[in-house]
Design a protein around this motif. Structure first.
Motif, PDB file in Angstrom:
ATOM      1  N   PRO A   1       0.856  -1.187   0.075  1.00 39.77           N
ATOM      2  CA  PRO A   1      -0.012   0.014   0.001  1.00 39.77           C
ATOM      3  C   PRO A   1       0.989   1.472  -0.007  1.00 39.77           C
ATOM      4  CG  PRO A   1      -0.864  -1.578   1.475  1.00 39.77           C
ATOM      5  CD  PRO A   1       0.399  -2.294   0.924  1.00 39.77           C
ATOM      6  N   GLY A   2       0.534   2.086  -0.841  1.00 41.38           N
ATOM      7  CA  GLY A   2       0.952   3.554  -0.942  1.00 41.38           C
ATOM      8  C   GLY A   2       2.267   3.590  -1.456  1.00 41.38           C
ATOM      9  N   THR A   3       2.770   2.540  -2.197  1.00 40.00           N
ATOM     10  CA  THR A   3       3.956   2.692  -3.065  1.00 40.00           C
ATOM     11  C   THR A   3       3.897   2.140  -4.554  1.00 40.00           C
ATOM     12  OG1 THR A   3       4.973   0.383  -2.702  1.00 40.00           O
ATOM     13  CG2 THR A   3       5.059   2.097  -0.801  1.00 40.00           C
ATOM     14  N   THR A   4       4.956   2.172  -5.260  1.00 36.04           N
ATOM     15  CA  THR A   4       5.055   1.624  -6.704  1.00 36.04           C
ATOM     16  C   THR A   4       5.776   0.257  -6.565  1.00 36.04           C
ATOM     17  OG1 THR A   4       6.889   2.775  -7.246  1.00 36.04           O
ATOM     18  CG2 THR A   4       4.753   4.038  -7.606  1.00 36.04           C
ATOM     19  N   LEU A   5       5.795  -0.244  -5.658  1.00 35.82           N
ATOM     20  CA  LEU A   5       6.360  -1.491  -5.501  1.00 35.82           C
ATOM     21  C   LEU A   5       5.503  -2.715  -5.699  1.00 35.82           C
ATOM     22  CD1 LEU A   5       8.798  -1.164  -2.170  1.00 35.82           C
ATOM     23  CD2 LEU A   5       9.444  -0.306  -4.631  1.00 35.82           C
ATOM     24  N   ASP A   6       5.647  -3.777  -6.264  1.00 35.33           N
ATOM     25  CA  ASP A   6       4.946  -4.969  -6.619  1.00 35.33           C
ATOM     26  C   ASP A   6       5.565  -6.097  -5.725  1.00 35.33           C
ATOM     27  OD1 ASP A   6       5.536  -3.210  -9.437  1.00 35.33           O
ATOM     28  OD2 ASP A   6       3.364  -3.457  -8.721  1.00 35.33           O
ATOM     29  N   LEU A   7       4.472  -6.612  -5.169  1.00 35.60           N
ATOM     30  CA  LEU A   7       4.954  -7.652  -4.069  1.00 35.60           C
ATOM     31  C   LEU A   7       4.798  -9.076  -4.708  1.00 35.60           C
ATOM     32  CD1 LEU A   7       5.700  -9.045  -1.573  1.00 35.60           C
ATOM     33  CD2 LEU A   7       3.142  -8.800  -0.878  1.00 35.60           C
ATOM     34  N   ILE A   8       5.853  -9.873  -5.087  1.00 37.03           N
ATOM     35  CA  ILE A   8       5.734 -11.219  -5.570  1.00 37.03           C
ATOM     36  C   ILE A   8       6.257 -12.124  -4.618  1.00 37.03           C
ATOM     37  CG2 ILE A   8       6.892 -12.490  -7.587  1.00 37.03           C
ATOM     38  CD1 ILE A   8       5.467 -10.046  -8.572  1.00 37.03           C
ATOM     39  N   ASP A   9       5.276 -13.075  -4.298  1.00 35.69           N
ATOM     40  CA  ASP A   9       5.098 -14.090  -3.376  1.00 35.69           C
ATOM     41  C   ASP A   9       6.005 -15.185  -3.636  1.00 35.69           C
ATOM     42  OD1 ASP A   9       4.911 -15.570  -1.103  1.00 35.69           O
ATOM     43  OD2 ASP A   9       2.571 -15.865  -1.136  1.00 35.69           O
ATOM     44  N   ILE A  10       7.327 -15.060  -3.258  1.00 35.15           N
ATOM     45  CA  ILE A  10       8.492 -16.069  -3.478  1.00 35.15           C
ATOM     46  C   ILE A  10       8.756 -16.842  -2.180  1.00 35.15           C
ATOM     47  CG2 ILE A  10      10.544 -16.840  -4.848  1.00 35.15           C
ATOM     48  CD1 ILE A  10      10.160 -14.341  -6.684  1.00 35.15           C
ATOM     49  N   PRO A  11       8.605 -17.979  -2.074  1.00 32.54           N
ATOM     50  CA  PRO A  11       8.769 -18.731  -0.613  1.00 32.54           C
ATOM     51  C   PRO A  11      10.408 -19.041  -0.376  1.00 32.54           C
ATOM     52  CG  PRO A  11       8.069 -20.348  -2.432  1.00 32.54           C
ATOM     53  CD  PRO A  11       7.980 -18.954  -2.817  1.00 32.54           C
ATOM     54  N   LEU A  12      11.405 -17.777  -0.464  1.00 33.03           N
ATOM     55  CA  LEU A  12      12.500 -18.107  -0.177  1.00 33.03           C
ATOM     56  C   LEU A  12      12.893 -18.424   1.142  1.00 33.03           C
ATOM     57  CD1 LEU A  12      14.539 -15.084  -2.360  1.00 33.03           C
ATOM     58  CD2 LEU A  12      14.400 -17.614  -2.651  1.00 33.03           C
ATOM     59  N   ASP A  13      12.025 -17.779   2.163  1.00 38.10           N
ATOM     60  CA  ASP A  13      11.645 -17.896   3.602  1.00 38.10           C
ATOM     61  C   ASP A  13      10.493 -18.128   3.826  1.00 38.10           C
ATOM     62  OD1 ASP A  13      14.726 -16.031   3.398  1.00 38.10           O
ATOM     63  OD2 ASP A  13      14.895 -18.052   4.557  1.00 38.10           O
ATOM     64  N   ASP A  14      10.144 -18.331   5.362  1.00 38.19           N
ATOM     65  CA  ASP A  14       8.827 -18.408   5.493  1.00 38.19           C
ATOM     66  C   ASP A  14       8.124 -17.162   5.459  1.00 38.19           C
ATOM     67  OD1 ASP A  14       9.287 -21.102   6.095  1.00 38.19           O
ATOM     68  OD2 ASP A  14       9.828 -20.918   8.357  1.00 38.19           O
ATOM     69  N   ASN A  15       8.589 -16.090   5.971  1.00 36.70           N
ATOM     70  CA  ASN A  15       7.909 -14.802   6.276  1.00 36.70           C
ATOM     71  C   ASN A  15       8.521 -13.765   5.174  1.00 36.70           C
ATOM     72  OD1 ASN A  15       6.197 -15.742   8.330  1.00 36.70           O
ATOM     73  ND2 ASN A  15       7.954 -15.844   9.526  1.00 36.70           N
ATOM     74  N   ALA A  16       9.218 -13.870   4.238  1.00 35.51           N
ATOM     75  CA  ALA A  16       9.840 -13.056   3.577  1.00 35.51           C
ATOM     76  C   ALA A  16       9.361 -12.923   1.958  1.00 35.51           C
ATOM     77  CB  ALA A  16      11.367 -13.407   3.662  1.00 35.51           C
ATOM     78  N   PHE A  17       9.284 -11.867   1.495  1.00 40.54           N
ATOM     79  CA  PHE A  17       9.068 -11.924   0.335  1.00 40.54           C
ATOM     80  C   PHE A  17       9.689 -10.959  -0.669  1.00 40.54           C
ATOM     81  CE2 PHE A  17       5.052 -11.752   3.086  1.00 40.54           C
ATOM     82  CZ  PHE A  17       4.591 -12.620   2.394  1.00 40.54           C
ATOM     83  N   ILE A  18       9.690 -11.291  -2.026  1.00 39.93           N
ATOM     84  CA  ILE A  18      10.408 -10.536  -3.162  1.00 39.93           C
ATOM     85  C   ILE A  18       9.628  -9.560  -3.538  1.00 39.93           C
ATOM     86  CG2 ILE A  18      11.700 -10.660  -5.262  1.00 39.93           C
ATOM     87  CD1 ILE A  18      12.916 -13.024  -4.662  1.00 39.93           C
ATOM     88  N   TYR A  19      10.050  -8.284  -3.478  1.00 40.61           N
ATOM     89  CA  TYR A  19       9.374  -7.124  -4.347  1.00 40.61           C
ATOM     90  C   TYR A  19      10.156  -6.813  -5.562  1.00 40.61           C
ATOM     91  CZ  TYR A  19       6.988  -6.206   0.059  1.00 40.61           C
ATOM     92  OH  TYR A  19       6.407  -5.955   1.265  1.00 40.61           O
ATOM     93  N   ASP A  20       9.307  -6.936  -6.617  1.00 38.59           N
ATOM     94  CA  ASP A  20       9.755  -6.200  -8.170  1.00 38.59           C
ATOM     95  C   ASP A  20       9.533  -4.722  -8.195  1.00 38.59           C
ATOM     96  OD1 ASP A  20      10.555  -6.210 -10.616  1.00 38.59           O
ATOM     97  OD2 ASP A  20       9.161  -7.261 -11.353  1.00 38.59           O
ATOM     98  N   THR A  21      10.463  -4.142  -8.224  1.00 37.17           N
ATOM     99  CA  THR A  21      10.261  -2.539  -8.493  1.00 37.17           C
ATOM    100  C   THR A  21      10.157  -2.333 -10.108  1.00 37.17           C
ATOM    101  OG1 THR A  21      12.599  -2.023  -8.564  1.00 37.17           O
ATOM    102  CG2 THR A  21      11.638  -2.194  -6.401  1.00 37.17           C
TER     103      THR A  21
END
Length: 368
Positions: free
Chosen positions: A196-216
C-alpha cells in the motif's frame, strides 16, 4: 470533486491519457474498485511498467525503499554496464546490503573470462559509490547460475524481504520469473498483490517462511541507447543470443560505423585489429575517415540501418570520446557494442549525446 485513486497503489487516476500510468483501462472503470494502468498490467499480465527517473513516481519508490528493511538485488545488464547504473541508487538503498547480479552472461562468447566480468562490475559499482556484499553472474534466460543466486539470497536476506532494482531492459522480469520457477517449481502463475502507498510490486516467492521478493518498476535512464530508437527497433540493437565477433584490419585514418548509432575513427597508429561484438543484425561499415561525414549523412537510414532513427544523431546531436590505447582494451559503447582494440591505437568515438563510452582492459581473449 474528489480525485479518484487507484486501490492498488494510491495513485491519482485520470481517464484522458492512455499513455500515463494513471490511465484507467476500460475494464478497470469500476467506481468501487478503480485501478491504474500499472496495477492493471501487473494484476492481469504480471508486467511491471517502467518509470522515469525524473518522475514523482520514482520519488515515491525511492522513499518506500529507503524506509523498508531488507536486502537489495541490483540487476546489471552485462551488455550495458553503464546503462544499468542508477545515479540515485544510494539514496534508494540507504545502508542496506546489496547483492549485484550480472545478468545475460549468455550473450557473451563462452571464452570470456568470468572473473574479469565480475572485476569490471565491481570497479564500476565502486566508481558509482555502490558497495555490494557479493556479485553473482547469471543468465536468467538460460537458468545459468540461478541456483547459486537463490542460495546467496537466502543466506544474505536473513529472513528479511528482498527488493529487486534495475533499469529498463536489464532482464529483471525474466530473473524474477526464473527465481519463482527455481524456488516453487511454478512456471505459469505469480501470486501478486500491492504494497500500500508505493509503486512496489509484491511477488510471493517462498525463499523464507515470512519473507517476500518485491519487484520494482524498471527505471528509465536517458543514457540508455534504447532511447534513440523506436520500441519496434530494439530487437536490432539488443542481442538475444550469443554475439559473434567481426574483425576489421584498419589503417589510419579509417572509420568504422556501428550501424547509424556510433562511429569509431582510427586516427593514428600502425595497422591494427578492431574486433566488434554487437547484435548480428547491425551493419558495420568501414570507410575512409575523410569520407565518413558525407557517407553518414547520405546513408544513415539506408545502408547503415537497421535500426531506423528519427534524425542523424552522429551529425546533429552527438558527443565524442578520445582514447590513446596503451594495452589491449575494450571500448564499451553502452547498450550497443564492445570494440576490442589493440595497443598503440589512437581513436575517437562518436555517439548520440548522453550515451556512455568507456575504455577498459579487455575481457575477450585474442579477439575471439
Amino acid at each position: 470533486m474528489e480525485a479518484i485513486k487507484c486501490i492498488g497503489c494510491g495513485a491519482e487516476l485520470q481517464s484522458e491519457d492512455k499513455n500515463k500510468p494513471g490511465f484507467i483501462p476500460a475494464s478497470g472503470m469500476d467506481k468501487e474498485n478503480p485501478i491504474c494502468k500499472r496495477c492493471y498490467r501487473l494484476k492481469h499480465y504480471n508486467e511491471v511498467m517502467d518509470i522515469d527517473i525524473d518522475s514523482g513516481e520514482f520519488l515515491t519508490m525511492l522513499n518506500a525503499l529507503y524506509e523498508t528493511d531488507g536486502l537489495i538485488v541490483k540487476v546489471i545488464d552485462v551488455f550495458d554496464f553503464h546503462g544499468s547504473l542508477i545515479p540515485a541508487f544510494n539514496r534508494i538503498v540507504g545502508d542496506k546490503n546489496v547483492v549485484a547480479v550480472i545478468n545475460k552472461i549468455d550473450l557473451l562468447p563462452k571464452s570470456v573470462n568470468r572473473s574479469r566480468i565480475v572485476h569490471r562490475a565491481k570497479q564500476m559499482l565502486s566508481e558509482a559509490g555502490i558497495k555490494a556484499i557479493d556479485t553473482v553472474v547469471v543468465s536468467a534466460m538460460k537458468n545459468e547460475g540461478m541456483e547459486t543466486l537463490v542460495n546467496k539470497l537466502s543466506h544474505y536476506s536473513n529472513g528479511k524481504d528482498i527488493y529487486v532494482v534495475g533499469t529498463t531492459n536489464v532482464g529483471k522480469s525474466t530473473l524474477i520469473n526464473r527465481l519463482i520457477e527455481n524456488t516453487s517449481g511454478d512456471k505459469e502463475v505469480i501470486t501478486t498483490s500491492r504494497f500500500p502507498g508505493t509503486t512496489l510490486d509484491l511477488i510471493d516467492i517462498p525463499l523464507d517462511d515470512n519473507a517476500f521478493i518485491y519487484d520494482t518498476p524498471g527505471v528509465v535512464m536517458e543514457s540508455q541507447m534504447a532511447h534513440y530508437v523506436e520500441s519496434e527497433n530494439l530487437k536490432f540493437i539488443s542481442p538475444t543470443k550469443e554475439i559473434k565477433s567481426k574483425t576489421f584490419q584498419l589503417e589510419a585514418p579509417q572509420t568504422l560505423f556501428i550501424s547509424n548509432l556510433a562511429r569509431m575513427d582510427f586516427v593514428e597508429g600502425g595497422r591494427n585489429s578492431f574486433v566488434v561484438y554487437a547484435n548480428h543484425a547491425l551493419n558495420i561499415h568501414r570507410t575512409k575517415t575523410e569520407k565518413a561525414d558525407d557517407f553518414y549523412d547520405k546513408h544513415f537510414n539506408t545502408l547503415l540501418a537497421p535500426p531506423e532513427i528519427s534524425k542523424p544523431y552522429l551529425s546533429e546531436d552527438y558527443e565524442v570520446f578520445s582514447y590513446n590505447i596503451e594495452e589491449d582494451s575494450d571500448i564499451s559503447i553502452s547498450g550497443l557494442a564492445f570494440i576490442r582494440a589493440g595497443a598503440g591505437a589512437q581513436v575517437v568515438v562518436r555517439v548520440p549525446k548522453g550515451i556512455d563510452v568507456t575504455l577498459r582492459p579487455t575481457i575477450f581473449k585474442g579477439g575471439q
